[in-house]
Design a protein around this motif. Structure first.
Motif, mmCIF file in Angstrom:
data_model
loop_
_atom_site.group_PDB
_atom_site.id
_atom_site.type_symbol
_atom_site.label_atom_id
_atom_site.label_comp_id
_atom_site.label_asym_id
_atom_site.label_seq_id
_atom_site.Cartn_x
_atom_site.Cartn_y
_atom_site.Cartn_z
ATOM 1 N N TYR A 411 2.235 -1.236 8.893
ATOM 2 C CA TYR A 411 3.067 -1.938 7.849
ATOM 3 C C TYR A 411 2.273 -1.892 6.746
ATOM 4 N N VAL A 412 0.905 -2.179 6.760
ATOM 5 C CA VAL A 412 -0.090 -1.920 5.432
ATOM 6 C C VAL A 412 -0.115 -0.789 4.822
ATOM 7 N N MET A 413 0.111 0.473 5.527
ATOM 8 C CA MET A 413 0.061 1.774 5.367
ATOM 9 C C MET A 413 1.532 1.935 4.601
ATOM 10 N N ARG A 418 3.889 2.796 -0.838
ATOM 11 C CA ARG A 418 4.435 2.381 -2.255
ATOM 12 C C ARG A 418 3.304 2.308 -3.333
ATOM 13 N N MET A 419 2.365 2.081 -3.096
ATOM 14 C CA MET A 419 1.513 2.321 -4.271
ATOM 15 C C MET A 419 1.100 3.629 -4.727
ATOM 16 N N LEU A 420 1.104 4.235 -3.897
ATOM 17 C CA LEU A 420 0.845 5.791 -4.188
ATOM 18 C C LEU A 420 2.143 6.309 -4.896
ATOM 19 N N GLY A 486 12.791 -5.783 -1.492
ATOM 20 C CA GLY A 486 12.874 -6.931 -2.400
ATOM 21 C C GLY A 486 11.841 -8.206 -1.728
ATOM 22 N N ALA A 487 11.082 -7.917 -0.729
ATOM 23 C CA ALA A 487 10.296 -8.878 -0.179
ATOM 24 C C ALA A 487 8.857 -9.020 -1.144
ATOM 25 N N PHE A 488 8.373 -7.690 -1.633
ATOM 26 C CA PHE A 488 7.203 -7.703 -2.517
ATOM 27 C C PHE A 488 7.724 -7.551 -3.986
ATOM 28 N N GLU A 489 7.033 -8.240 -4.863
ATOM 29 C CA GLU A 489 6.915 -7.840 -6.336
ATOM 30 C C GLU A 489 5.803 -6.720 -6.572
ATOM 31 N N LEU A 490 6.184 -5.594 -7.121
ATOM 32 C CA LEU A 490 5.389 -4.564 -7.559
ATOM 33 C C LEU A 490 4.939 -4.325 -9.028
ATOM 34 N N ARG A 502 5.871 -5.082 -14.976
ATOM 35 C CA ARG A 502 6.645 -5.130 -13.560
ATOM 36 C C ARG A 502 7.482 -3.642 -13.177
ATOM 37 N N VAL A 503 7.165 -3.357 -11.841
ATOM 38 C CA VAL A 503 8.189 -2.291 -11.462
ATOM 39 C C VAL A 503 9.046 -2.858 -10.303
ATOM 40 N N GLN A 504 10.142 -2.405 -10.022
ATOM 41 C CA GLN A 504 10.866 -2.932 -9.148
ATOM 42 C C GLN A 504 10.226 -2.610 -7.774
#
Length: 505
Positions: A411-413, A418-420, A486-490, A502-504
């Motif tokens: 899950y963390v990966m 998403r960050m990448l 939608g669980a996380f705000e990026l 903010r990014v979706q």
């Protein structure tokens, strides 16, 4: 000093706290993804986590060896069904070596504080030696069983003999011919008590409550079987899958008033009766709570050890510790020269004693003042890019925790992916998502045997179950395959010339 940075790259710099099962699994996943910009901080002198700390006589695992190992690093050399501590430690040392983790290790380096810096979107990682590191992501692999718990008993500081906790075993202290008191008789106690009983002159075992115990059937693996596992890995993988399915079928015992739970109780009672002839001792060793409410123990030598002439089971509560021994509530003083605490760990204060400050300087201690909570046991709202392995409500009463850790690392990966994709950024689980998840989790908890009245390390001081997962591991696997939309705000972290904001997610 700073974490490694690749110039003009979006590759995140990752701090991993702890080199136990969780930390090593996370590091291996990063390396497999081609990410080498990580550091593993370990406060001891090597890898292995709890299996490096717990070197007491008889230390072994309650999950079968071929299941208590990574699915991607099967080990055909396990000598027996339930591996002992030295063999488990050897396995984790092997994993560190074969996956090239040694250069990423910072041993004898204890992290003392984590501070989120909103302006740069970084975590400042402070160590006890005074170093200050900066990372984009922090992953805690500290788990739940790393801080030994010693009860605050009146007069302990006056005791003139030797004291130590089972997780910090004093191997320089020869127990031969000693008068020894063991306080605590749970998972660690039932393993080391039979080992020391033949050596000591007198052994007093102080029991607060009895445990449900089943015999440990632990035959060795034959050389023929190990050769088959080495030469035909598919057979070993099928065997591991069978073990997983067998353990998973026991989940029914974790529900209140389950038929399987009652069956386990009958089997445990029959085992007790087959070993202990004394009716008073049998009564003292019979629990007054349902099977599964506390950790179910397995041991084939604990009950026999209690029948030795030099061993006494003490069920009267301890009143105080005197310079020469232990005084119970009935006024009896038992003189001893050694006290061993088999009292487990501080399991409900996750990440303690780390000082963790997230957005707006808010401390994690404040957020968790009524009990630890996290989304899927992994992410905490208000603490971006901080992820936990073996976090709140991810412990199991029926299967291998290694399975849960692998789900969490996966899950963390996915979050790292998403960050990448987004460039340099941070992810923060939305407060309402985390709150809804934990409301649902606690509703499910009311159906579980852990809330049926007993006191256990699964609960905090408010009676809230903060440690266990109230569903099957299959359900946890499904929840952690992919972060819910939608669980996380990026949010992108601005660099000179980059658009901020903010990014979706």
């Amino acid at each position: 000093m700073t974490g490694r940075r690749v110039e003009n790259s979006t590759t995140p710099r990752v701090a991993i706290l702890g080199a136990g099962a969780g930390g090593l699994c996370m590091a291996i996943a990063l390396r497999r993804r081609g990410i080498d910009s990580f550091v593993i901080f370990e406060k001891t002198d090597g890898v292995g986590g709890t299996w490096r700390d717990n070197t007491y006589p008889g230390a072994c695992c309650d999950a079968k060896s071929h299941l208590y190992s990574y699915s991607f690093e099967l080990w055909p050399e396990w000598s027996q069904h339930f591996a002992a501590q030295p063999e488990i430690l050897e396995y984790f040392e092997h994993c560190a070596d074969v996956h090239g983790l040694r250069d990423h290790l910072r041993c004898n380096t204890e992290v003392t504080a984590l501070t989120w810096e909103e302006e740069t979107g970084e975590w400042i990682v402070d160590t006890r030696s005074g170093e200050h590191w900066r990372f984009d992501v922090v992953v805690s692999g500290l788990g739940q069983l790393n801080r030994p718990y010693v009860p605050d008993i009146e007069g302990l500081e006056t005791f003139q003999g030797t004291t130590f906790h089972s997780a910090r075993w004093d191997h320089t202290h020869d127990l031969t011919g000693r008068r020894v008191a063991v306080i605590g008789n749970a998972a660690s106690g039932v393993q080391f008590i039979p080992q020391i009983a033949p050596k000591v002159a007198r052994l007093h075992v102080y029991q607060r409550s009895a445990n449900w115990i089943l015999p440990r059937i632990n035959p060795p693996y034959s050389e023929r079987t190990k050769r088959l596992f080495r030469e035909v890995p598919g057979v070993m993988r099928l065997y591991r899958a069978w073990l997983y399915a067998s353990y998973e079928s026991r989940f029914a015992m974790m529900r209140r008033d389950s038929r399987l739970g009652r069956l386990i109780e009958r089997l445990a009672e029959r085992y007790l009766e087959s070993v202990i002839d004394d009716p008073e001792l049998r009564e003292a060793l019979t629990p007054d709570f349902p099977a599964g409410c506390k950790r179910l123990l397995i041991s084939s030598d604990y009950y026999p050890a209690l029948t030795r002439d030099n061993v006494e089971l003490v069920t009267t509560p301890i009143e105080r510790i005197a310079p020469e021994g232990i005084v119970t509530a009935d006024g009896v003083l038992r003189g001893v020269d050694t006290i061993i605490f088999g009292t487990g760990f501080d399991t409900t204060h996750f990440l303690a004693p780390l000082v963790v400050k997230g957005r707006n300087g808010r401390s994690l201690e404040e957020v968790w003042r009524e009990g630890a909570e996290a989304y899927l046991g992994i992410a905490i709202s208000g603490f971006p890019n901080l992820f936990m392995l073996y976090g709140p409500n991810t412990n199991l009463g029926h299967n291998s925790i290694i399975f849960m850790i692998e789900c969490q690392v996966h899950y963390v990966m996915r979050l790292v992916d998403r960050m990448l994709e987004a460039g340099r950024s941070n992810l923060d689980v939305r407060a309402e998502v985390m709150a809804r998840y934990n409301r649902e989790l606690q509703r499910a908890m009311h159906q579980m045997v852990w809330e049926s009245g007993c006191k256990s390390w699964y609960k905090n001081e408010f009676g809230k179950v903060t440690n266990n997962w109230p569903h099957t591991t299959v359900r946890y696997w499904a929840r952690t395959r992919q972060p819910a939309r939608g669980a996380f705000e990026l949010r992108r972290v601005a660099r000179p010339g980059d658009p901020a904001g903010r990014v979706q997610g």
